[in-house]
Design an enzyme around this catalytic site. Structure first.
Site, mmCIF file in Angstrom:
data_model
loop_
_atom_site.group_PDB
_atom_site.id
_atom_site.type_symbol
_atom_site.label_atom_id
_atom_site.label_comp_id
_atom_site.label_asym_id
_atom_site.label_seq_id
_atom_site.Cartn_x
_atom_site.Cartn_y
_atom_site.Cartn_z
ATOM 1 N N LYS A 32 -73.703 19.718 74.508
ATOM 2 C CA LYS A 32 -73.415 18.330 74.166
ATOM 3 C C LYS A 32 -73.269 17.510 75.451
ATOM 4 O O LYS A 32 -72.699 17.986 76.442
ATOM 5 C CB LYS A 32 -72.114 18.308 73.359
ATOM 6 C CG LYS A 32 -71.699 16.982 72.758
ATOM 7 C CD LYS A 32 -70.434 17.219 71.930
ATOM 8 C CE LYS A 32 -69.962 15.996 71.164
ATOM 9 N NZ LYS A 32 -68.796 16.323 70.300
ATOM 10 N N SER A 109 -69.346 14.803 65.679
ATOM 11 C CA SER A 109 -70.053 14.091 66.716
ATOM 12 C C SER A 109 -71.081 14.940 67.468
ATOM 13 O O SER A 109 -71.943 14.420 68.166
ATOM 14 C CB SER A 109 -69.047 13.528 67.721
ATOM 15 O OG SER A 109 -68.348 14.566 68.393
ATOM 16 N N SER A 133 -65.873 17.795 64.538
ATOM 17 C CA SER A 133 -67.161 17.496 65.160
ATOM 18 C C SER A 133 -68.056 18.697 65.420
ATOM 19 O O SER A 133 -69.218 18.533 65.776
ATOM 20 C CB SER A 133 -66.939 16.744 66.473
ATOM 21 O OG SER A 133 -66.453 15.450 66.227
#
Length: 392
Positions: A32, A109, A133
């Protein structure tokens, strides 16, 4: 790299590697774009972030741990802006494509990291989970994940959101791969050398009235299977989760503002509508309101740990059904309603720091939601093995 699902924001070619041997040798992975990689921008889902904070000079600790085990880093992935959202919709960089249905959100996310694994780009990836997330995009994209016991994978070198709840998590194509990566990244030493007791009670929610019918049917089948295996069923009030979420949200508002206030004040960056709303709400919170929420969050966390006991395991959905359509969730009011409903399912692990393993549950249409198994603290590796047995 053929990234037809828009998972990657920064490709790394040739791949970054440290060694050619180790337990993760031969495996490519992505991270990420909250994780620092030396010499590359950390964008955190916002085009103004890297310019203000500069280019990192060293890798995040979790990145180095994977590299030292022989894995090869091939890219950094898209995410919901500042990791502050559950849909995966980013107004600056677009939406990673859910491989199960391009018309539906991937979840956030950690959207790009989930999509990279679900699309077959890499066998595992790293993301972060503050309030769901990792678990939500894993469920929506039909893959497996681990949100570890709080602090068991170092967060050093990753952009924080809410430090008292932030965790580094793992996405994988199956439970065997999840266990393989977790054995490298998760610290396995138990502080008090307390043995892990096999669960005898399955703790589930008392209300499935708002669930997607297919999801409710799949969950009921899983529950029946666990009953046949001899587990006692205990029911948990959904209202208790919703009550806990209210305290969690206020604490998160306060911490997010503390993390980003200086940058937001000095740079005044363009923010997406949902993140801007969160920041405005956070700025209006009083010290007294935050203090009450901190106290309530601690009380609620203790209550969930009490309910879990030494012989329990929570078995909960990550959402009320499969990923909603992008068109349906683009409306702010609907998006906020979806956010609150979904985060309530995920609040237990978030406020207690307990580990959670998520497995996909697919319906007749091939869409997926996820079931999370929340277990004893520091039982991360054992929990993966246990989930493999319970879900078979």
């Amino acid at each position: 790299m053929n990234d037809e699902f828009n998972a990657i924001i920064t490709p790394i070619d040739p791949p970054l590697r440290l060694v050619d041997h180790g337990p993760l040798s031969g495996l490519d992975f992505v991270v990420k774009d909250l994780f620092d990689v030396a010499g590359l921008p950390t964008n955190a889902g916002n085009p103004d972030y890297a310019g203000y904070h500069g280019i990192p000079e060293k890798n995040a600790v979790a990145v180095n741990m994977a590299l030292a085990a022989g894995a090869r880093l091939v890219g950094k992935t898209h995410l919901h802006e500042l990791a502050y959202g559950i849909t995966g919709i980013n107004p600056h960089y677009g939406i990673p494509v859910n491989p199960l249905d391009a018309k539906r959100i991937p979840g956030g996310s950690s959207s790009g990291s989930a999509v990279a694994v679900a699309s077959g780009l890499t066998p595992f990836s790293l993301g972060t989970d503050t309030a769901g997330s990792i678990r939500v995009p894993a469920g929506f994209c039909g893959i497996f994940s681990l949100r570890p016991t709080y602090g068991k994978i170092p967060v050093d070198g990753s952009v924080p959101l809410s430090p008292s709840q932030d965790t580094v998590g793992i996405f994988a194509r199956d439970l065997d791969m999840l266990a393989r990566v977790a054995s490298v990244l998760v610290t396995t030493v138990q502080p008090n050398d307390i043995p892990i007791i096999r669960p005898q009670r399955i703790i589930i929610l008392d209300d499935m009235s708002d669930w997607d019918p297919g999801m409710a049917k799949s969950f009921a089948a899983l529950t029946d299977s666990l009953k046949r295996k001899g587990f006692k069923i205990q029911r948990l009030s959904l209202d208790l989760l919703r009550d806990s979420l209210e305290a969690q949200k206020v604490v998160q508002y306060s911490e997010v503002l503390g993390v980003h206030e200086k940058w937001l004040r000095e740079k005044n960056p363009a923010l997406g509508e949902d993140v801007a709303l969160h920041i405005r709400t956070a700025s209006k919170m009083s010290v007294a309101e935050t203090g009450r929420a901190v106290s309530k969050k601690a009380v609620m966390a203790s209550e969930f740990v009490r309910i879990l006991g030494r012989d329990g395991i929570f078995v909960l959905p990550v959402a009320a059904g499969p990923a909603p359509l992008i068109l349906d969730i683009s409306d702010m009011e609907r998006s906020m309603k979806f956010r609150v409903q979904t985060l309530a399912f995920n609040t237990i692990a978030s406020i207690t720091g307990l580990p959670a393993v998520t497995i996909p549950i697919k319906n007749a249409d091939g869409l997926s939601c996820g079931i999370q198994f929340i277990g004893q603290p520091d039982s991360d590796i054992e929990l993966i093995t246990m989930v493999s047995e319970l879900s078979s």
